[in-house]
Scaffold this motif. Structure first.
Motif, PDB file in Angstrom:
ATOM      1  N   UNK A 254      -6.167   2.184  -7.534  1.00  0.00           N
ATOM      2  CA  UNK A 254      -5.544   3.490  -7.312  1.00  0.00           C
ATOM      3  C   UNK A 254      -6.614   4.518  -6.992  1.00  0.00           C
ATOM      4  N   UNK A 255      -6.465   5.187  -5.867  1.00  0.00           N
ATOM      5  CA  UNK A 255      -7.317   6.327  -5.549  1.00  0.00           C
ATOM      6  C   UNK A 255      -6.594   7.597  -5.963  1.00  0.00           C
TER       7      UNK A 255
ATOM      8  N   UNK B  85       0.862  -1.182   0.000  1.00  0.00           N
ATOM      9  CA  UNK B  85       0.000   0.000   0.000  1.00  0.00           C
ATOM     10  C   UNK B  85       0.895   1.227   0.000  1.00  0.00           C
ATOM     11  N   UNK B  86       0.613   2.152  -0.902  1.00  0.00           N
ATOM     12  CA  UNK B  86       1.414   3.368  -1.010  1.00  0.00           C
ATOM     13  C   UNK B  86       0.580   4.581  -0.649  1.00  0.00           C
TER      14      UNK B  86
ATOM     15  N   UNK C 277     -10.504   5.518   3.757  1.00  0.00           N
ATOM     16  CA  UNK C 277     -11.662   4.704   3.396  1.00  0.00           C
ATOM     17  C   UNK C 277     -11.646   4.341   1.914  1.00  0.00           C
ATOM     18  N   UNK C 278     -11.109   5.238   1.071  1.00  0.00           N
ATOM     19  CA  UNK C 278     -10.979   4.900  -0.339  1.00  0.00           C
ATOM     20  C   UNK C 278     -10.074   3.705  -0.545  1.00  0.00           C
TER      21      UNK C 278
ATOM     22  N   UNK D  83      -3.285   7.184  -3.618  1.00  0.00           N
ATOM     23  CA  UNK D  83      -3.178   5.984  -2.793  1.00  0.00           C
ATOM     24  C   UNK D  83      -3.258   4.773  -3.693  1.00  0.00           C
ATOM     25  N   UNK D  84      -2.327   3.839  -3.544  1.00  0.00           N
ATOM     26  CA  UNK D  84      -2.359   2.641  -4.360  1.00  0.00           C
ATOM     27  C   UNK D  84      -2.219   1.398  -3.488  1.00  0.00           C
ATOM     28  N   UNK D  85      -2.755   0.313  -4.010  1.00  0.00           N
ATOM     29  CA  UNK D  85      -2.758  -0.958  -3.308  1.00  0.00           C
ATOM     30  C   UNK D  85      -2.602  -2.037  -4.358  1.00  0.00           C
TER      31      UNK D  85
END
Length: 500
Positions: free
Chosen positions: A299-300, A261-262, A379-380, A267-269
């Motif tokens: 990716x958010x 998770x970045x 939450x995203x 934000x990426x997972x």
């Protein structure tokens, strides 16, 4: 010695890696500026990347106390999805449209309709094209800037452009190419028919870079660039890749069972897979990895860019911001922030805008506002983790990277919301480290390439035991209630947002 470069949205980072000992000897950085405009325009001048590359490299070499002559190889990580257009002479035709640019959302919808919607896109490409992908930027350029479109000779991603600047060779690596929207992740090939749909002349296909394997070098440094950067003229440039793909290598996420998770601007997972198993959930992008497999990813678009806006509004430094987050209770006393300041990819709300809900005369405080933006952005990621888990990807722990991962407050919030233990690597800017590891991989021949990469990761990727964070069951239960409220509001927003 190997040089790893990560050209991101906010800046460029560089580090010097001794691959034999696994030690990072020195690091440097330089910032970029973002050009924002109406309708979600987010662009940068590629010239800034070149200047930041040089500045960050010189800082890293000075911090490491080594001469540039000792650098054997260079690996470049770049922000995905960006569009860099060059003419016949290799000159940049216009500012690069970035991953977070949503100005071409209408064009993306038209292309998606042509493909048969999300289901048709998944069937044909293995990914559902989304606003921000490169393909819609090409159609946008054709319609908004026909004079520029007529002069296109090279279509490059940001990391491709940096490799071109370093070597004069236009090529692209499978992982980064996966995010263009005109690449088939199952067959690892360009979808030329889709580009011909945008322009039937075939010019776009002629402008595509050559595809190259992740473990193959691009070429040697140009003599002029070697002199400019103060580097070994015999240094070899590795294939490099997208920031998420390099972040996977930089966290040792090269085998099934790991989740990275970045917490960066976005934000990426993502999790490694050894098969191109395409998720039925359109928001899960099954990209190719830069280590020989695939990298299912969400990716958010709003993370530290959103928290940064609140910091600026309240005139807080990062430490004061963290202190205020800690002063507010879970749920921010009813304050809920949907942080979609530039639209959102996960959840899929490209035309939405941010909103602050649940305000009353008591709860609108600085602390609650800081807590609400951290919770809303987290939450995203939880939404994305649910999608990955529903696609069959599991992990017992999360490896957390990115600038916000340095904050103990953030780490505890993430662990509690995800209900999963986490730990950070010693070098949370994992994309630059992954690029340096990949450079060592490209330059060192071996019979078993995967085993060689695993050995490099084992030697160079070290976890920071002091960052291990366990979720608290009571806090996780309280967050679950707030998260369900978030989900309800997202559903209402999706229903009220008109389809383009």
């Amino acid at each position: 010695m190997y040089l790893g470069i990560d050209c991101g949205t906010q800046g460029t980072k560089a580090l010097v890696l001794d691959a034999d000992s696994g030690q990072v000897l020195g690091a440097g950085s330089a910032s970029h500026t973002l050009q924002s405009g109406a309708n979600g325009r987010r662009e940068q001048q590629p010239q800034q990347w070149l200047e930041a590359f040089e500045q960050a490299t010189r800082q890293a070499l000075a911090a490491a106390g080594v001469s540039g002559e000792q650098i054997l190889g260079i690996g470049v990580s770049g922000q995905q999805h960006g569009l860099v257009l060059l003419d016949e002479q290799g000159a940049v035709l216009r500012p690069a449209k970035l991953w977070c640019d949503t100005e071409s959302t209408p064009e993306n919808q038209r292309l998606l309709d042509h493909l048969g919607g999300e289901a048709g896109s998944l069937q044909r490409l293995g990914v559902a094209i989304a606003p921000g992908y490169t393909v819609s930027k090409l159609l946008w350029t054709k319609e908004q800037h026909p004079d520029v479109f007529a002069r296109i000779a090279h279509i490059l991603l940001p990391h491709d452009y940096l490799n071109y600047w370093l070597t004069s060779r236009a090529c692209s690596e499978y992982g980064d190419a996966s995010g263009t929207g005109y690449f088939n992740v199952r067959t690892r090939s360009w979808d030329r028919e889709l580009l011909n749909f945008i322009d039937s002349s075939g010019r776009l296909c002629d402008a595509l870079p050559e595809l190259t394997d992740s473990d193959q070098p691009v070429g040697r440094l140009r003599p002029q660039i070697a002199r400019q950067l103060g580097l070994n003229p015999d240094a070899v440039v590795a294939s490099g890749g997208g920031d998420n793909m390099m972040g996977a290598i930089g966290t040792g996420n090269i085998r099934p069972g790991a989740i990275t998770m970045s917490l960066g601007t976005s934000g990426t997972l993502y999790a490694y897979s050894d098969q191109p198993t395409v998720s039925p959930h359109a928001q899960v992008a099954t990209f190719c990895s830069s280590s020989g497999g695939w990298l299912p990813l969400i990716c958010t678009m709003n993370l530290t860019n959103a928290t940064g806006l609140i910091q600026q509004l309240l005139e807080l430094d990062i430490h004061s911001f963290g202190d205020l987050v800690g002063q507010s209770p879970i749920g921010a006393e009813g304050l809920l922030l949907l942080p979609f300041f530039n639209g959102e990819r996960v959840p899929a709300l490209p035309r939405s805008r941010a909103s602050l809900l649940g305000m009353d005369s008591d709860n609108l405080t600085r602390a609650n506002l800081c807590r609400a933006v951290v919770e809303g952005t987290s939450f995203g990621l939880r939404y994305g983790l649910d999608l990955l888990r529903a696609s069959g990807l599991q992990s017992q722990t999360i490896c957390l990277i990115g600038g916000a991962a340095k904050s103990p407050v953030w780490r505890q919030v993430i662990a509690d919301i995800m209900g999963t233990p986490l730990v950070c690597p010693q070098h949370t800017e994992a994309a630059a480290l992954g690029a340096a590891i990949q450079a060592a991989w490209c330059l060192t021949p071996a019979a078993d390439r995967q085993a060689q990469l695993a050995e490099l990761c084992e030697r160079c990727v070290k976890l920071d035991a002091s960052t291990q964070t366990q979720p608290d069951p009571a806090r996780t239960a309280r967050y679950e209630e707030v998260y369900q409220r978030y989900r309800e509001q997202v559903s209402l927003l999706a229903e009220s947002t008109p389809r383009l």
